[in-house]
Design a protein around this motif. Structure first.
Motif, PDB file in Angstrom:
ATOM      1  N   GLU A   2       4.152 -22.882  -7.257  1.00 34.20           N
ATOM      2  CA  GLU A   2       5.184 -23.116  -8.261  1.00 34.20           C
ATOM      3  C   GLU A   2       4.882 -24.389  -9.048  1.00 34.20           C
ATOM      4  O   GLU A   2       4.634 -25.445  -8.482  1.00 34.20           O
ATOM      5  N   PRO A   3       4.884 -24.286 -10.393  1.00 31.81           N
ATOM      6  CA  PRO A   3       4.628 -25.491 -11.192  1.00 31.81           C
ATOM      7  C   PRO A   3       5.813 -26.449 -11.132  1.00 31.81           C
ATOM      8  O   PRO A   3       6.955 -26.039 -10.945  1.00 31.81           O
ATOM      9  N   THR A   4       5.523 -27.732 -11.285  1.00 37.70           N
ATOM     10  CA  THR A   4       6.582 -28.740 -11.329  1.00 37.70           C
ATOM     11  C   THR A   4       7.286 -28.661 -12.672  1.00 37.70           C
ATOM     12  O   THR A   4       6.771 -28.067 -13.626  1.00 37.70           O
ATOM     13  N   THR A   5       8.440 -29.280 -12.742  1.00 40.30           N
ATOM     14  CA  THR A   5       9.183 -29.314 -14.009  1.00 40.30           C
ATOM     15  C   THR A   5       8.337 -29.968 -15.099  1.00 40.30           C
ATOM     16  O   THR A   5       8.310 -29.483 -16.235  1.00 40.30           O
ATOM     17  N   GLU A   6       7.627 -31.025 -14.755  1.00 39.83           N
ATOM     18  CA  GLU A   6       6.781 -31.696 -15.755  1.00 39.83           C
ATOM     19  C   GLU A   6       5.649 -30.782 -16.223  1.00 39.83           C
ATOM     20  O   GLU A   6       5.312 -30.756 -17.412  1.00 39.83           O
ATOM     21  N   GLU A   7       5.070 -29.998 -15.318  1.00 35.25           N
ATOM     22  CA  GLU A   7       4.023 -29.050 -15.722  1.00 35.25           C
ATOM     23  C   GLU A   7       4.586 -27.974 -16.647  1.00 35.25           C
ATOM     24  O   GLU A   7       3.932 -27.577 -17.619  1.00 35.25           O
ATOM     25  N   ILE A   8       5.791 -27.524 -16.362  1.00 32.73           N
ATOM     26  CA  ILE A   8       6.432 -26.537 -17.237  1.00 32.73           C
ATOM     27  C   ILE A   8       6.696 -27.156 -18.608  1.00 32.73           C
ATOM     28  O   ILE A   8       6.415 -26.535 -19.637  1.00 32.73           O
ATOM     29  N   ALA A  25      14.182 -23.021 -16.001  1.00 36.50           N
ATOM     30  CA  ALA A  25      14.570 -22.326 -14.765  1.00 36.50           C
ATOM     31  C   ALA A  25      13.988 -20.918 -14.722  1.00 36.50           C
ATOM     32  O   ALA A  25      13.477 -20.480 -13.672  1.00 36.50           O
ATOM     33  N   ILE A  26      14.037 -20.201 -15.821  1.00 40.47           N
ATOM     34  CA  ILE A  26      13.530 -18.826 -15.873  1.00 40.47           C
ATOM     35  C   ILE A  26      12.013 -18.814 -15.705  1.00 40.47           C
ATOM     36  O   ILE A  26      11.467 -18.062 -14.889  1.00 40.47           O
ATOM     37  N   TYR A  27      11.333 -19.659 -16.452  1.00 46.09           N
ATOM     38  CA  TYR A  27       9.874 -19.708 -16.346  1.00 46.09           C
ATOM     39  C   TYR A  27       9.445 -20.175 -14.952  1.00 46.09           C
ATOM     40  O   TYR A  27       8.502 -19.632 -14.363  1.00 46.09           O
ATOM     41  N   GLY A  28      10.146 -21.161 -14.415  1.00 41.92           N
ATOM     42  CA  GLY A  28       9.833 -21.655 -13.073  1.00 41.92           C
ATOM     43  C   GLY A  28       9.970 -20.570 -12.029  1.00 41.92           C
ATOM     44  O   GLY A  28       9.132 -20.434 -11.136  1.00 41.92           O
TER      45      GLY A  28
END
Length: 151
Positions: A2-8, A25-28
């Motif tokens: 799972e990517p981090t919020t910063e990566e997203i 949230a959806i992409y994560g």
């Protein structure tokens, strides 16, 4: 993974997608799975953490992310579209029983091509290979045996 919020956020900036908490949230949720969920599957997943999330927001966000090139829509004979955050070239195993989709990474398949005559004037820009069959959890459904006619 799972990517981090910063990566997203970085991916969204790179692909010129406006950053909102709902989109993140959806992409994560999509990037955290390899199950190729439907929009409704994602809605149920994200709704647990974000109770005010609407189904329409999920559908709209998936369309935005697809147009931006951050997700692929996977339609492999299912009645409803499934989605994949893995946009790298890869292929799929598709279970005809339970409809499960499994990623296949194979560089030999990545380099398949057709000659000009076979292309019939198409300018081919990509391809995906799908293998259809039954996963270990599903019983194999055999086609009816061919019987000679009694005529």
């Amino acid at each position: 993974m799972e990517p981090t919020t910063e990566e997203i956020h970085e991916r969204f900036r790179r692909y010129h997608v406006r950053i909102t908490p709902q989109r993140v949230a959806i992409y994560g949720a999509l990037a955290a799975t390899t199950s190729h969920p439907t929009a409704d599957d994602l809605y149920r997943t994200v709704k647990r953490r974000r109770p005010l999330m609407s189904r329409n927001t999920v559908y709209y966000t998936l369309a935005v992310l697809r147009r931006a090139g951050l997700v692929h829509e996977v339609n492999v004979g299912h009645a409803v579209a499934r989605f994949d955050a893995n946009v790298a070239l890869h292929h799929h195993l598709v279970c005809l029983g339970c409809q499960r989709i499994v990623d296949v990474m194979d560089t030999q398949l990545d380099h398949l091509g057709i000659n000009r005559r076979q292309a019939r004037g198409f300018r081919v820009v990509g391809h995906r290979v799908e293998f259809h069959g039954y996963c270990a959890a599903c019983p194999t459904i055999e086609p009816p045996a061919s019987r000679p006619s009694g005529r």
